[in-house]
Design a protein around this motif. Structure first.
Motif, short mmCIF file in Angstrom:
data_model
loop_
_atom_site.label_atom_id
_atom_site.label_comp_id
_atom_site.label_asym_id
_atom_site.label_seq_id
_atom_site.Cartn_x
_atom_site.Cartn_y
_atom_site.Cartn_z
N LEU A 1 -59.90 42.17 -5.75
CA LEU A 1 -61.10 42.75 -6.37
C LEU A 1 -60.75 43.44 -7.69
CD1 LEU A 1 -63.00 44.22 -3.28
CD2 LEU A 1 -63.67 42.25 -4.67
N GLY A 2 -59.60 44.10 -7.73
CA GLY A 2 -59.17 44.75 -8.97
C GLY A 2 -58.90 43.75 -10.08
N ILE A 3 -58.26 42.63 -9.74
CA ILE A 3 -57.97 41.59 -10.74
C ILE A 3 -59.27 41.00 -11.28
CG2 ILE A 3 -56.89 39.34 -11.10
CD1 ILE A 3 -54.93 40.14 -8.80
N VAL A 4 -60.19 40.67 -10.37
CA VAL A 4 -61.45 40.04 -10.78
C VAL A 4 -62.30 41.02 -11.59
CG1 VAL A 4 -63.60 39.04 -9.93
CG2 VAL A 4 -61.44 38.43 -8.84
N CYS A 5 -62.39 42.27 -11.13
CA CYS A 5 -63.20 43.25 -11.85
C CYS A 5 -62.64 43.53 -13.24
CB CYS A 5 -63.28 44.55 -11.06
SG CYS A 5 -64.31 44.42 -9.58
N PHE A 6 -61.33 43.49 -13.40
CA PHE A 6 -60.75 43.67 -14.73
C PHE A 6 -61.22 42.58 -15.68
CE2 PHE A 6 -57.54 42.52 -17.85
CZ PHE A 6 -57.33 43.73 -18.50
N LYS B 1 -59.60 28.52 -21.39
CA LYS B 1 -59.48 29.62 -20.43
C LYS B 1 -58.48 29.28 -19.33
CE LYS B 1 -63.06 32.10 -19.38
NZ LYS B 1 -64.37 32.55 -18.83
N TYR B 2 -58.49 28.01 -18.91
CA TYR B 2 -57.54 27.56 -17.89
C TYR B 2 -56.10 27.81 -18.33
CZ TYR B 2 -54.79 24.16 -15.19
OH TYR B 2 -53.83 23.55 -14.42
N LEU B 3 -55.79 27.50 -19.60
CA LEU B 3 -54.44 27.72 -20.10
C LEU B 3 -54.15 29.20 -20.35
CD1 LEU B 3 -53.87 24.76 -22.61
CD2 LEU B 3 -53.04 25.01 -20.28
N GLU B 4 -55.17 29.94 -20.79
CA GLU B 4 -54.96 31.38 -21.02
C GLU B 4 -54.55 32.08 -19.74
OE1 GLU B 4 -58.58 32.76 -22.74
OE2 GLU B 4 -58.03 32.16 -24.78
N ARG B 5 -55.04 31.59 -18.61
CA ARG B 5 -54.65 32.19 -17.33
C ARG B 5 -53.25 31.78 -16.90
NH1 ARG B 5 -60.66 31.52 -14.59
NH2 ARG B 5 -61.45 33.53 -15.34
N GLN B 6 -52.60 30.97 -17.75
CA GLN B 6 -51.17 30.67 -17.57
C GLN B 6 -50.37 31.23 -18.74
OE1 GLN B 6 -50.49 26.45 -16.53
NE2 GLN B 6 -52.69 26.29 -16.25
N ASN B 7 -50.99 32.10 -19.53
CA ASN B 7 -50.37 32.72 -20.70
C ASN B 7 -50.03 31.71 -21.79
OD1 ASN B 7 -50.20 35.46 -21.16
ND2 ASN B 7 -48.61 35.78 -19.64
N ILE B 8 -50.81 30.65 -21.88
CA ILE B 8 -50.64 29.64 -22.94
C ILE B 8 -51.88 29.68 -23.82
CG2 ILE B 8 -50.38 27.18 -23.44
CD1 ILE B 8 -48.98 26.90 -20.73
N PHE B 9 -51.68 29.91 -25.13
CA PHE B 9 -52.81 30.08 -26.03
C PHE B 9 -52.84 29.05 -27.16
CE2 PHE B 9 -51.58 34.09 -24.17
CZ PHE B 9 -52.78 34.60 -23.69
N SER B 10 -51.74 28.31 -27.33
CA SER B 10 -51.67 27.34 -28.43
C SER B 10 -50.95 26.08 -27.97
CB SER B 10 -50.93 27.94 -29.63
OG SER B 10 -51.65 29.01 -30.19
N ALA C 1 -50.19 36.12 0.42
CA ALA C 1 -51.03 36.15 -0.78
C ALA C 1 -50.73 37.40 -1.60
CB ALA C 1 -52.50 36.12 -0.37
N PHE C 2 -50.51 38.52 -0.93
CA PHE C 2 -50.22 39.79 -1.61
C PHE C 2 -48.96 39.67 -2.46
CE2 PHE C 2 -48.57 44.12 -1.88
CZ PHE C 2 -49.70 44.84 -2.21
N ILE C 3 -47.91 39.11 -1.88
CA ILE C 3 -46.63 38.94 -2.60
C ILE C 3 -46.81 38.03 -3.80
CG2 ILE C 3 -44.31 37.97 -2.44
CD1 ILE C 3 -44.23 38.93 0.45
N ASP D 1 -47.87 36.93 -9.82
CA ASP D 1 -48.78 36.22 -10.72
C ASP D 1 -50.22 36.50 -10.30
OD1 ASP D 1 -50.10 34.62 -12.47
OD2 ASP D 1 -49.11 32.75 -11.90
N PRO D 2 -50.84 37.57 -10.84
CA PRO D 2 -52.18 37.96 -10.39
C PRO D 2 -53.24 36.88 -10.62
CG PRO D 2 -51.51 39.20 -12.34
CD PRO D 2 -50.30 38.51 -11.83
N TYR D 3 -53.06 36.05 -11.63
CA TYR D 3 -54.09 35.04 -11.93
C TYR D 3 -53.96 33.79 -11.06
CZ TYR D 3 -56.37 37.35 -15.84
OH TYR D 3 -57.12 38.21 -16.61
N LEU D 4 -53.09 33.85 -10.06
CA LEU D 4 -53.08 32.77 -9.06
C LEU D 4 -54.40 32.68 -8.32
CD1 LEU D 4 -49.60 32.73 -7.25
CD2 LEU D 4 -50.70 30.86 -8.48
N ILE D 5 -55.15 33.78 -8.29
CA ILE D 5 -56.44 33.75 -7.59
C ILE D 5 -57.39 32.76 -8.23
CG2 ILE D 5 -56.33 36.08 -6.65
CD1 ILE D 5 -58.20 36.90 -8.95
N TYR D 6 -57.18 32.43 -9.50
CA TYR D 6 -58.04 31.47 -10.18
C TYR D 6 -57.54 30.03 -10.03
CZ TYR D 6 -60.09 35.57 -12.40
OH TYR D 6 -60.71 36.78 -12.63
N SER D 7 -56.39 29.86 -9.41
CA SER D 7 -55.85 28.53 -9.20
C SER D 7 -56.61 27.83 -8.07
CB SER D 7 -54.36 28.61 -8.84
OG SER D 7 -53.90 27.38 -8.31
#
Length: 723
Positions: free
Chosen positions: A18-23, A180-189, A348-350, A355-361
């Protein structure tokens, strides 16, 4: 009353998520993250101290709420730190023009149709001032295929002559947001280069464990090439055993998807589960030999699972599954059974801590949903029938696994893939046992080949023939009538509400809580009301959508629940590409696919005079310039609603404004970047509204009802000047 005490990590992981999503939705709360975190921890410490002085029972709810809020806040901090707080030398902060860059390949090759793709960690960039700047960050590096050059390897340090560019966002409404898909893997270019644009400096793998994993996978891939040469079976073997999906053709993917067997082609929970099953069969008796036997079994299980994960290259999906089953094996060896949900939540917690953005995978979501569904529903479904026959009993057990997994993952599948395989029960009766045999045979082939190559060749031949049979069965299921229900739409609100309905319904029935069943019913009514409102809103829509399609003019007239696509030219071979770009908006608008409603301009009654095409769509007048107009002599001002320019046909905006009265000027993507930039600059000087498809993306225009249809009498408005 103390139900949740048995499942602490279910609470902890929920708060973290919930913290990751709310952020991501609103990060204002994390503007002063350290200060707020210190305050919350201080309040928690005071509350715990007070509870020890008075009574823990009185303050336990407050202590629990504060602890969960700490984890909630940490979830946002993790997301902020890893994905939104870049160092000053991160490449996204570089403003200078770049003419070269250097860095390290940090992934094995991913083979595309025309390119080799790599993850590339930047170390420095070179500017026009002939100076270098230290930098950091990861990009996607695309290298055009060249038959004379072998792919690069993990750890190669290379120098590139060229630049990288930001990944563009979606150009059309409801199109997949790859940016956005790549940004959630820290890839922007990303960068697109040729082999001649790079120079390999050295090979220095940044991670020795990954280097070993990729080397083992490459050797295993070579062994598969040697013993399973048939292209289709070769692609299946690499996907099944190693998680390499580069060699699967589209027909194979479509067949397995239609049959509901796509999970076989992605090394994940199913495959690691089969490995764990093999371990149970071979070494299960260790668990019966006392406490140390349980520990020995746990250690052996974890070791074998991670050896297999290393063989597959330690891909993210395998890491998820290996972590999950390692914790399951450890918990079964060291604690009482019956707490599988807490173990899954701990896994899941570990993973989310790293990698907090695994929730979007999608894979992460499907994996945990499927496992939870199987754990909870499969035993209950299995007990519905008591079959005496061993074969029928095993078939029923597999069927129950398939039903449980499909029930748990159907909302996610509908949300992401918009389809449902109708024959999944039939196909899974075949592919699940077949996966077990193929995995055992494939691993056996890879292990025995270095020792007895002749035996490896025999296993490879048998495996190839067996895979051929399975592929033929899957292909047959694929061509059965109505094998795949497509065009299912579910939005994010519908997804959340569906899972809330299912969860409250299960809890209400299991614990016989009438109030929970009432909540489930109310949620169902809200979901129905949401659908009715969406349907009503759509029925009132009347708009034109100008799509950004490469080398095409594509205009969709959407009126209520009907849509008609008008396009300048069209060939059947282009349908797949057009569908990929346009159908997401059609689906979200509750319309039919474009293949059922598509007309060329010529079929829609457009006429052509010299360099101009003209006609009407939805009562709106269109003029399209296809080539130069300097030889045309207009007798008066031409009135039109939309004026579209192709191929740099109009050289002067002053000339255009002199001869045409229009509501909207559009530059199609059939114009060069130089021409677009020049025209936009001139339009800005004269405050002229101009829409450029290449840079501005799709254009949506709401239409008013009761438009008077007029025919533009263009042929009478100009003559042709002789040279």
């Amino acid at each position: 009353m103390y139900f949740w005490n048995t499942y602490p990590f279910v609470r902890f992981t929920t708060a973290l998520i919930l913290g990751i999503v709310c952020f991501d939705f609103n990060n204002y709360l994390w503007k002063y993250d350290l200060t707020i975190l210190i305050v919350i921890i201080g309040c928690y410490g005071v509350s715990v101290f007070k509870s020890q002085q008075t009574s823990f029972h009185k303050l336990r709810h407050l202590n629990g709420a504060l602890a969960l809020f700490i984890l909630f806040f940490i979830g946002g901090i993790l997301a902020k730190t890893k994905y939104h707080h870049h160092t000053s030398n991160h490449y996204t902060n570089i403003k200078n023009e770049i003419k070269g860059f250097s860095g390290t390949i940090t992934s094995p090759v991913n083979e595309r149709a025309n390119h080799f793709r790599y993850d590339f960690e930047l170390t420095s960039v070179f500017t026009n001032a002939d100076s270098s700047l230290d930098t950091s960050g990861k990009i996607h590096l695309y290298i055009r295929k060249d038959s004379l050059v072998t792919p690069l390897k993990y750890g190669d340090r290379i120098l590139v002559y060229g630049n990288f560019y930001p990944v563009p966002g979606p150009d059309n409404p409801n199109e997949f947001n790859y940016k956005k898909y790549l940004e959630r893997q820290n890839i922007f270019s990303h960068a697109f280069i040729h082999h001649s644009d790079l120079k390999v400096i050295a090979n220095n793998p940044p991670n020795r464990l990954l280097n070993v994993a990729y080397t083992l996978r490459e050797k295993a891939s070579t062994t598969i090439d040697k013993y399973i040469p048939a292209p289709r079976e070769n692609g299946i073997a690499k996907a099944l055993l190693l998680g390499i999906k580069d060699h699967l053709d589209n027909e194979v993917k479509k067949a397995y998807s239609s049959a509901g067997a796509m999970h076989v082609l992605a090394v994940s929970g199913l495959h690691v589960g089969i490995i764990y099953l093999i371990i149970l069969i071979l070494f299960g008796k260790l668990r019966e030999s006392g406490k140390w036997g349980k520990y020995a079994f746990g250690a052996l299980s974890v070791s074998i699972i991670w050896l297999y994960a290393t063989l597959t290259g330690l891909s993210p999906s395998v890491l998820r599954a290996a972590t999950m089953f390692s914790l399951v094996a450890f918990s079964q060896a060291s604690t009482r059974e019956g707490n599988i949900y807490n173990t899954l939540a701990f896994a899941a917690f570990i993973l989310l801590l790293f990698d907090p953005y695994l929730i979007y995978s999608v894979g992460f979501q499907l994996s945990f949903a499927a496992v939870v569904g199987i754990v909870y529903l499969q035993p209950k479904l299995y007990r519905l029938l008591d079959l005496r026959s061993w074969l029928l009993d095993k078939a029923w057990a597999i069927t129950c696994v398939s039903i449980a997994a499909q029930l748990a993952t159907f909302p996610l599948s509908a949300y992401y893939f918009h389809q449902f395989p109708t024959y999944f029960l039939v196909s899974n009766l075949v592919v699940i046992p077949a996966s077990f045999l193929m995995l055992v045979g494939g691993i056996g082939m890879l292990l025995i080949d270095p020792i007895i190559p002749q035996a490896g060749e025999i296993i490879g031949l048998c495996l190839s023939q067996f895979m051929w049979v399975i592929n033929e069965i899957i292909s047959y299921v694929h061509i059965l009538p109505s094998s795949l229900i497509e065009w299912i739409f579910m939005d994010q609100f519908g997804l959340i509400m569906t899972y809330l309905i299912v969860i409250t319904l299960i809890v209400g029935l299991h614990y016989r809580y009438f109030k929970t069943l009432v909540v489930s019913g109310l949620l169902g009514l809200i979901l129905m009301l949401w659908g009715l409102i969406s349907h009503q809103i759509q029925s009132q829509r009347n708009e034109l959508v100008f799509y950004e399609i490469s080398d095409k003019i594509a205009i969709d007239h959407v009126k209520g629940h009907q849509g008609m696509l008008y396009i300048d030219d069209f060939e059947a071979s282009e349908l797949d590409l057009l569908s990929f770009q346009i159908n997401p908006h059609r689906l979200a608008s509750h319309l039919r696919p474009i293949k059922e409603s598509i007309l060329t301009f010529e079929e829609a009654g457009f006429a052509k005079k010299e360099a101009i095409r003209f006609g009407q769509i939805a009562g709106k007048r269109f003029l399209i310039f296809d080539s130069t107009t300097f030889h045309l002599d207009f007798k008066g001002v031409v009135k039109t609603d939309y004026l579209i320019i192709n191929n740099g046909a109009v050289k002067s905006l002053e000339w255009l404004k002199k001869h045409f009265d229009f509501d909207q000027l559009i530059l199609s993507n059939k114009n060069s970047s130089y021409y677009i930039n020049k025209m936009k600059a001139k339009a800005d000087e004269t405050s002229l509204d101009i829409h450029c498809m290449n840079t501005d993306g799709a254009l949506r225009v709401a239409l008013a009802e009761g438009i008077k249809k007029e025919r533009t009498m263009l042929p009478a408005l100009f003559t042709t000047n002789p040279d």
